[in-house]
Design a protein around this motif. Structure first.
Motif, short mmCIF file in Angstrom:
data_model
loop_
_atom_site.label_atom_id
_atom_site.label_comp_id
_atom_site.label_asym_id
_atom_site.label_seq_id
_atom_site.Cartn_x
_atom_site.Cartn_y
_atom_site.Cartn_z
N ALA A 58 6.07 44.02 43.40
CA ALA A 58 6.06 44.00 41.83
C ALA A 58 4.90 44.96 41.26
N GLU A 59 3.73 45.09 41.95
CA GLU A 59 2.80 45.99 41.47
C GLU A 59 3.11 47.42 41.31
N ARG A 60 3.98 47.89 41.83
CA ARG A 60 4.50 49.13 41.68
C ARG A 60 5.52 49.21 40.69
N HIS A 61 5.84 48.15 39.91
CA HIS A 61 6.75 48.33 38.84
C HIS A 61 6.15 48.04 37.59
N LEU A 62 4.96 47.35 37.70
CA LEU A 62 4.27 46.57 36.38
C LEU A 62 3.15 47.76 36.14
N PHE A 63 3.26 48.30 34.66
CA PHE A 63 2.46 49.23 34.44
C PHE A 63 1.18 48.74 33.70
N GLY A 64 1.41 47.85 32.81
CA GLY A 64 0.26 47.42 31.96
C GLY A 64 0.42 46.28 31.25
N VAL A 65 -0.56 45.65 30.51
CA VAL A 65 -0.47 44.42 29.83
C VAL A 65 -0.92 44.48 28.34
N VAL A 66 -0.29 43.77 27.43
CA VAL A 66 -0.77 43.77 25.99
C VAL A 66 -0.99 42.37 25.57
N VAL A 67 -1.71 42.08 24.36
CA VAL A 67 -1.82 40.94 23.94
C VAL A 67 -0.49 40.58 23.11
N PHE A 68 0.12 39.45 23.36
CA PHE A 68 1.43 39.22 22.70
C PHE A 68 1.45 37.77 21.86
N ASN A 69 1.74 37.93 20.75
CA ASN A 69 1.92 36.45 19.72
C ASN A 69 3.39 36.62 19.61
N ASP A 70 3.93 35.42 20.36
CA ASP A 70 5.33 35.06 19.95
C ASP A 70 5.57 33.94 18.71
N TRP A 71 5.63 34.49 17.61
CA TRP A 71 5.77 33.79 16.44
C TRP A 71 6.81 32.75 16.78
N SER A 72 6.68 31.62 16.20
CA SER A 72 7.78 30.72 16.45
C SER A 72 7.86 29.70 15.16
N ALA A 73 9.18 29.61 14.98
CA ALA A 73 9.65 28.88 13.65
C ALA A 73 9.87 27.24 14.39
N ARG A 74 9.01 26.28 14.54
CA ARG A 74 9.48 25.23 15.34
C ARG A 74 10.14 24.24 14.64
N ASP A 75 10.51 24.39 13.46
CA ASP A 75 11.58 23.60 13.00
C ASP A 75 12.96 24.08 13.03
N ILE A 76 12.90 25.33 13.01
CA ILE A 76 14.30 25.97 13.37
C ILE A 76 14.76 25.82 14.65
N GLN A 77 13.78 26.10 15.69
CA GLN A 77 13.82 25.85 17.09
C GLN A 77 14.25 24.59 17.56
N ALA A 78 13.70 23.64 16.93
CA ALA A 78 13.93 22.19 17.32
C ALA A 78 15.17 21.71 17.07
N TRP A 79 16.01 22.34 16.00
CA TRP A 79 17.41 22.01 15.50
C TRP A 79 18.35 22.83 16.55
N GLU A 80 17.95 24.21 16.88
CA GLU A 80 18.97 25.00 17.51
C GLU A 80 18.80 25.04 19.08
N TYR A 81 17.70 24.36 19.63
CA TYR A 81 17.68 24.69 21.08
C TYR A 81 18.38 24.02 21.91
N VAL A 82 19.10 22.79 21.54
CA VAL A 82 19.85 21.94 22.48
C VAL A 82 21.34 22.48 22.13
N PRO A 83 22.03 23.17 23.31
CA PRO A 83 21.78 23.04 24.64
C PRO A 83 21.24 24.30 25.38
N LEU A 84 21.37 25.61 24.52
CA LEU A 84 21.11 26.70 25.09
C LEU A 84 19.69 27.30 24.79
N GLY A 85 18.81 26.80 24.27
CA GLY A 85 17.54 27.25 24.18
C GLY A 85 16.93 28.10 22.68
N PRO A 86 15.98 28.65 22.75
CA PRO A 86 15.30 29.25 21.59
C PRO A 86 16.43 30.41 21.06
#
Length: 405
Positions: free
Chosen positions: A202-230
């Motif tokens: 894996a180390e030969r394929h991984l170039f680098g790292v960034v800070v990441f913010n996965d913005w999430s709409a929890r109300d939309i997510q809660a209604w949609e995620y069953v059965p296939l996820g976000p």
């Protein structure tokens, strides 16, 4: 010629030298590195046109040995006389998305985060983790085209939602808009369809790292995620920092992951699995509300990449996979507001006000740092985003006039 100087305690010293893409007025974007508060054009410094591109992808595609050679070359050149036209003050440039994102997967690799959400959503279950969680890195396939660079405003998403007391779903702007403080890992070289990347490679394929913010709409997510996820609750935006810290800069930040029990299947087994001692900071309208520790994340980046490709799915230069929310054992180390406020039941004080989820005009800044050689600290830059009001859509306008979404 210019002689560059940098403070000994700068998080962007000679041990860091991250990669990014910048532009100046009237000039197209090009690849650069950063030393202190100076942005250094690598095409002019190294006399190599692979860096005269608007993205890091052509350089990353050259592979691990080339990454190492360039990394050894840059410190020698920036500590000497640097051409004047290669140096720009950080405040005089525009920073761009550093990579062309080929594909994107988000994992769920923090045990503390997964257990907290299990306790929130399944309070009657004695085990807060799902049965598969300690056997594989759980993840979902995200949307590469909505990954944006730090400083990009985020429009509040609209979608379907249904509260527990609502007789039917409604359409409108998300009312439970959240963040997820994560790290993103950039794939420099990929794998062909039908092949996989073993953990030890894996180390030969991984170039680098960034800070990441996965913005999430929890109300939309809660209604949609069953059965296939976000899906729509996540796909509207993710923010990354403009500087990619090379994996080669993070040797001193390596630590063992938390103990993995039960022993993972052979394709995920490592002796020992390694993580990174990266400390994140989440600031909400200028006030620090959390310090998530990446060293607490259960699954290693190498295990995540191995799992991502074990079924023969191809990977490409510019792929990004994120860690999922980073949370520690204490409340002040939780990396999402759904955890920090315990689903909204325990508000936090921000600017003298009791707050649960994001309001229009709020700004979130996530930063990170890691140990470097000789007691130094390496900076990752910031993932910054400000929430704008939702935009009207045809379905939303119908709701406003009494119609149905």
């Amino acid at each position: 010629m210019t002689t560059l100087t940098v403070a000994p305690d700068s998080p962007f010293g000679l041990h860091n030298l991250p990669y990014g893409v910048y532009s100046t007025p009237g000039s197209p974007p090009r690849v650069a590195t950063r030393l202190g508060d100076s942005v250094i054009d690598l095409a002019r410094l190294l006399h190599d046109e692979v860096f005269a591109q608007p993205t890091l992808n052509p350089f990353m595609a050259q592979g691990y040995d080339r990454w190492g050679a360039v990394r050894r070359q840059i410190p020698e050149l920036v500590t000497g006389d640097v051409p004047d036209d290669a140096v720009h003050a950080l405040g005089d440039v525009t920073l761009h998305l550093p990579i062309e994102v080929a594909d994107y997967v988000d994992f769920y690799a923090s045990e503390h985060h997964a257990a907290n959400l299990g306790r929130l959503f399944r309070p009657d279950n004695p085990d807060p983790l799902t049965p598969n969680w300690k056997h594989l890195p759980v993840g979902y396939h995200g949307r590469a085209s909505s990954i944006v660079v730090s400083g990009t405003d985020i429009v509040r998403p609209c979608g379907q939602r249904k509260g527990k007391d609502d007789p039917a779903p409604v359409f409108g702007p998300s009312t439970r808009l959240d963040i997820e403080a994560e790290l993103g890992f950039v794939v420099g070289t990929g794998s062909a369809m039908g092949e996989s990347i073993p953990v030890e490679e894996a180390e030969r394929h991984l170039f680098g790292v960034v800070v990441f913010n996965d913005w999430s709409a929890r109300d939309i997510q809660a209604w949609e995620y069953v059965p296939l996820g976000p899906n729509l609750g996540k796909s509207f935006a993710s923010t990354i920092s403009p500087w990619v810290v090379p994996m080669l800069a993070l040797e001193d930040a390596r630590v063992p992951t938390p103990a993995q029990d039960p022993q993972p299947l052979p394709y995920l087994s490592m002796q020992p699995p390694w993580g990174l001692d990266v400390e994140l900071s989440v600031r909400w309208n200028g006030q620090e509300v959390s310090r998530p520790p990446y060293r607490e994340v259960y699954w290693s980046p190498a295990q995540m990449l191995a799992h991502l490709t074990v079924n023969g799915a191809p990977s490409r230069t510019g792929d990004v996979f994120a860690s999922g929310t980073i949370s520690g054992p204490a409340k002040e180390t939780r990396g999402a507001f759904i955890e920090l406020t315990w689903g909204g039941a325990e508000p936090v004080t921000v600017g003298g006000e009791q707050r649960t989820f994001l309001e229009d005009g709020d700004e979130i800044v996530i930063t990170a740092s890691a140990p470097g050689p000789d007691g130094t600290r390496l900076g990752f830059g910031e993932a910054r985003g400000r929430i704008l009001p939702a935009r009207s859509t045809p379905a939303h306008r119908a709701d406003d006039t009494g119609g149905t979404g």
